[in-house]
Design a protein around this motif. Structure first.
Motif, mmCIF file in Angstrom:
data_model
loop_
_atom_site.group_PDB
_atom_site.id
_atom_site.type_symbol
_atom_site.label_atom_id
_atom_site.label_comp_id
_atom_site.label_asym_id
_atom_site.label_seq_id
_atom_site.Cartn_x
_atom_site.Cartn_y
_atom_site.Cartn_z
ATOM 1 N N ASP A 85 -33.479 -5.718 -1.312
ATOM 2 C CA ASP A 85 -34.722 -5.839 -2.072
ATOM 3 C C ASP A 85 -35.485 -4.518 -2.102
ATOM 4 O O ASP A 85 -36.246 -4.266 -3.036
ATOM 5 N N GLU A 86 -35.297 -3.707 -1.072
ATOM 6 C CA GLU A 86 -35.903 -2.367 -1.021
ATOM 7 C C GLU A 86 -35.040 -1.484 -0.127
ATOM 8 O O GLU A 86 -34.424 -1.971 0.817
ATOM 9 N N PHE A 87 -35.076 -0.174 -0.416
ATOM 10 C CA PHE A 87 -34.489 0.798 0.514
ATOM 11 C C PHE A 87 -35.407 2.003 0.585
ATOM 12 O O PHE A 87 -36.094 2.345 -0.371
ATOM 13 N N ASP A 88 -35.417 2.649 1.772
ATOM 14 C CA ASP A 88 -36.266 3.836 1.945
ATOM 15 C C ASP A 88 -35.379 5.072 2.126
ATOM 16 O O ASP A 88 -34.143 4.961 2.146
ATOM 17 N N PRO A 89 -35.974 6.244 2.263
ATOM 18 C CA PRO A 89 -35.149 7.466 2.348
ATOM 19 C C PRO A 89 -34.231 7.512 3.565
ATOM 20 O O PRO A 89 -33.241 8.256 3.577
ATOM 21 N N ASP A 119 -30.142 -1.203 -7.746
ATOM 22 C CA ASP A 119 -30.611 -0.398 -8.879
ATOM 23 C C ASP A 119 -31.872 0.339 -8.440
ATOM 24 O O ASP A 119 -32.458 0.027 -7.398
ATOM 25 N N ASP A 120 -32.287 1.319 -9.228
ATOM 26 C CA ASP A 120 -33.341 2.221 -8.759
ATOM 27 C C ASP A 120 -34.723 1.571 -8.681
ATOM 28 O O ASP A 120 -35.652 2.180 -8.160
ATOM 29 N N SER A 121 -34.874 0.335 -9.143
ATOM 30 C CA SER A 121 -36.163 -0.353 -8.981
ATOM 31 C C SER A 121 -36.425 -0.694 -7.511
ATOM 32 O O SER A 121 -37.555 -1.016 -7.137
ATOM 33 N N LYS A 122 -35.390 -0.605 -6.673
ATOM 34 C CA LYS A 122 -35.521 -0.984 -5.255
ATOM 35 C C LYS A 122 -35.934 0.199 -4.366
ATOM 36 O O LYS A 122 -36.101 0.024 -3.161
ATOM 37 N N ARG A 123 -36.066 1.379 -4.959
ATOM 38 C CA ARG A 123 -36.342 2.575 -4.161
ATOM 39 C C ARG A 123 -37.838 2.660 -3.819
ATOM 40 O O ARG A 123 -38.688 2.509 -4.694
ATOM 41 N N VAL A 124 -38.153 2.877 -2.534
ATOM 42 C CA VAL A 124 -39.544 3.078 -2.105
ATOM 43 C C VAL A 124 -39.581 4.230 -1.098
ATOM 44 O O VAL A 124 -38.588 4.525 -0.434
ATOM 45 N N ARG A 126 -41.862 4.055 1.409
ATOM 46 C CA ARG A 126 -42.094 3.293 2.634
ATOM 47 C C ARG A 126 -41.872 1.822 2.319
ATOM 48 O O ARG A 126 -42.387 1.309 1.321
ATOM 49 N N LEU A 127 -41.113 1.146 3.199
ATOM 50 C CA LEU A 127 -40.838 -0.276 2.978
ATOM 51 C C LEU A 127 -42.130 -1.087 3.006
ATOM 52 O O LEU A 127 -43.059 -0.758 3.746
ATOM 53 N N GLY A 128 -42.172 -2.147 2.209
ATOM 54 C CA GLY A 128 -43.304 -3.066 2.297
ATOM 55 C C GLY A 128 -43.937 -3.447 0.978
ATOM 56 O O GLY A 128 -44.824 -4.300 0.954
ATOM 57 N N ARG A 129 -43.499 -2.841 -0.098
ATOM 58 C CA ARG A 129 -43.998 -3.301 -1.402
ATOM 59 C C ARG A 129 -43.499 -4.720 -1.652
ATOM 60 O O ARG A 129 -44.222 -5.575 -2.138
ATOM 61 N N PHE A 130 -42.240 -4.968 -1.272
ATOM 62 C CA PHE A 130 -41.651 -6.306 -1.337
ATOM 63 C C PHE A 130 -42.075 -7.063 -0.069
ATOM 64 O O PHE A 130 -42.003 -6.511 1.030
ATOM 65 N N PRO A 131 -42.519 -8.312 -0.191
ATOM 66 C CA PRO A 131 -42.923 -9.047 1.018
ATOM 67 C C PRO A 131 -41.731 -9.255 1.941
ATOM 68 O O PRO A 131 -40.630 -9.563 1.486
ATOM 69 N N LEU A 132 -41.971 -9.093 3.232
ATOM 70 C CA LEU A 132 -40.871 -9.160 4.202
ATOM 71 C C LEU A 132 -40.494 -10.611 4.488
ATOM 72 O O LEU A 132 -41.298 -11.376 5.035
ATOM 73 N N ILE A 206 -24.381 3.656 3.629
ATOM 74 C CA ILE A 206 -24.335 4.249 2.288
ATOM 75 C C ILE A 206 -25.175 3.369 1.377
ATOM 76 O O ILE A 206 -25.089 2.139 1.441
ATOM 77 N N VAL A 207 -26.014 3.995 0.559
ATOM 78 C CA VAL A 207 -26.712 3.251 -0.493
ATOM 79 C C VAL A 207 -26.265 3.822 -1.833
ATOM 80 O O VAL A 207 -26.431 5.029 -2.091
ATOM 81 N N LEU A 208 -25.680 2.977 -2.650
ATOM 82 C CA LEU A 208 -25.322 3.359 -4.014
ATOM 83 C C LEU A 208 -26.457 2.883 -4.914
ATOM 84 O O LEU A 208 -26.828 1.701 -4.873
ATOM 85 N N VAL A 209 -27.012 3.810 -5.689
ATOM 86 C CA VAL A 209 -28.204 3.513 -6.492
ATOM 87 C C VAL A 209 -27.901 3.752 -7.967
ATOM 88 O O VAL A 209 -27.559 4.879 -8.356
#
Ligand code: 5RP
Length: 229
Positions: A85-89, A119-124, A126-132, A206-209
């Motif tokens: 749902d999200e990934f960080d750097p 897909d690139d909509s999941k890139r943040v 800092r994690l937390g835009r998506f509710p945990l 590995i994160v494929l974006v």
């Protein structure tokens, strides 16, 4: 096909390069994972079988003719392919939008390599835009919710959802996730909690974006190029 679905399909296709021929692989849950499962079939990828992270994934794999194995019956997995749902750097993730976080975390833990497909909509940043998402034993729901409020979160009961393990989900807004490893461990200590959706201790290798520019591969320096066997 919608643009986002096209990106999910593209990144699922890129993940095929990480599937070792003739082995048992771990397969995740969600719409991106579903594209991957469909490609395993349409591209006639040769695998011995798969360990599924949910009943839905097991059903889809079986419908395509793949053998679905119990994790207890395999001696570890070389690779696990799943969305997020999200990934960080740092390649830490939030997972559980599909309520499969506990089994996903188990299969990820049992795998040598976790390839995350997004897909690139999941890139943040800092994690937390998506509710945990947090999977909770039903009788502990209100207690855990009150404890989460003490930690600064705003838990929302995901009504009508029962996980594959017979539990419920709290989606927690507003948590400060500046240190995902620490928060994951802290949340693990809450009595009545089965699992939280932070994948920081065992993050992706590995994160494929997928974006309009193509599929980008993010990885730790220790990670090599795709393994083929
Ligand atoms: C399910 C998950 C999924 O990987 C996550 O929700 C992403 O799903 P999608 O590929 O449909 O965007 O964690 O529990």
């Amino acid at each position: 096909m919608q643009a986002q679905d096209a990106r999910k399909l593209a990144v699922a296709r890129a993940a095929l390069a990480y599937v070792p021929s003739g082995e048992v692989i771990g397969v995740g849950t969600g719409s991106t994972a579903n594209f991957f499962i469909d490609l395993l079939k349409s591209e006639r990828v040769s695998i011995e079988g798969a360990v599924a992270s949910s009943q839905a994934t097991a059903a889809r794999l079986k419908a395509h003719g793949f053998d679905v194995l119990e994790l207890n019956d395999v001696n570890g997995l070389s690779v696990y392919i799943d969305g997020a749902d999200e990934f960080d750097p740092q390649l830490c993730l939030i997972k559980g939008g599909g309520a499969a976080l506990t089994r996903e975390k188990i299969v990820a833990a049992a795998s040598q390599r976790f390839v995350c497909i997004v897909d690139d909509s999941k890139r943040v940043d800092r994690l937390g835009r998506f509710p945990l998402p947090i999977e909770v034993i039903p009788m502990a729901r209100s207690y855990v919710a009150r404890e989460l409020v003490k930690l600064g979160g705003h838990p929302v009961y995901r009504e009508g959802v029962v996980t594959d393990n017979g539990n419920c989900i709290l989606d927690v807004w507003g948590l400060d996730i500046h240190d995902p490893v620490h928060l994951e461990a802290r949340l693990d200590q809450l009595t009545g909690t089965v699992c939280n959706g932070l994948f920081a201790r065992r993050r992706a290798d590995i994160v494929l974006v997928a974006s309009d520019a193509g599929v980008q591969c993010l990885q730790h320096p220790a990670e090599a190029v795709p393994r083929q066997s």
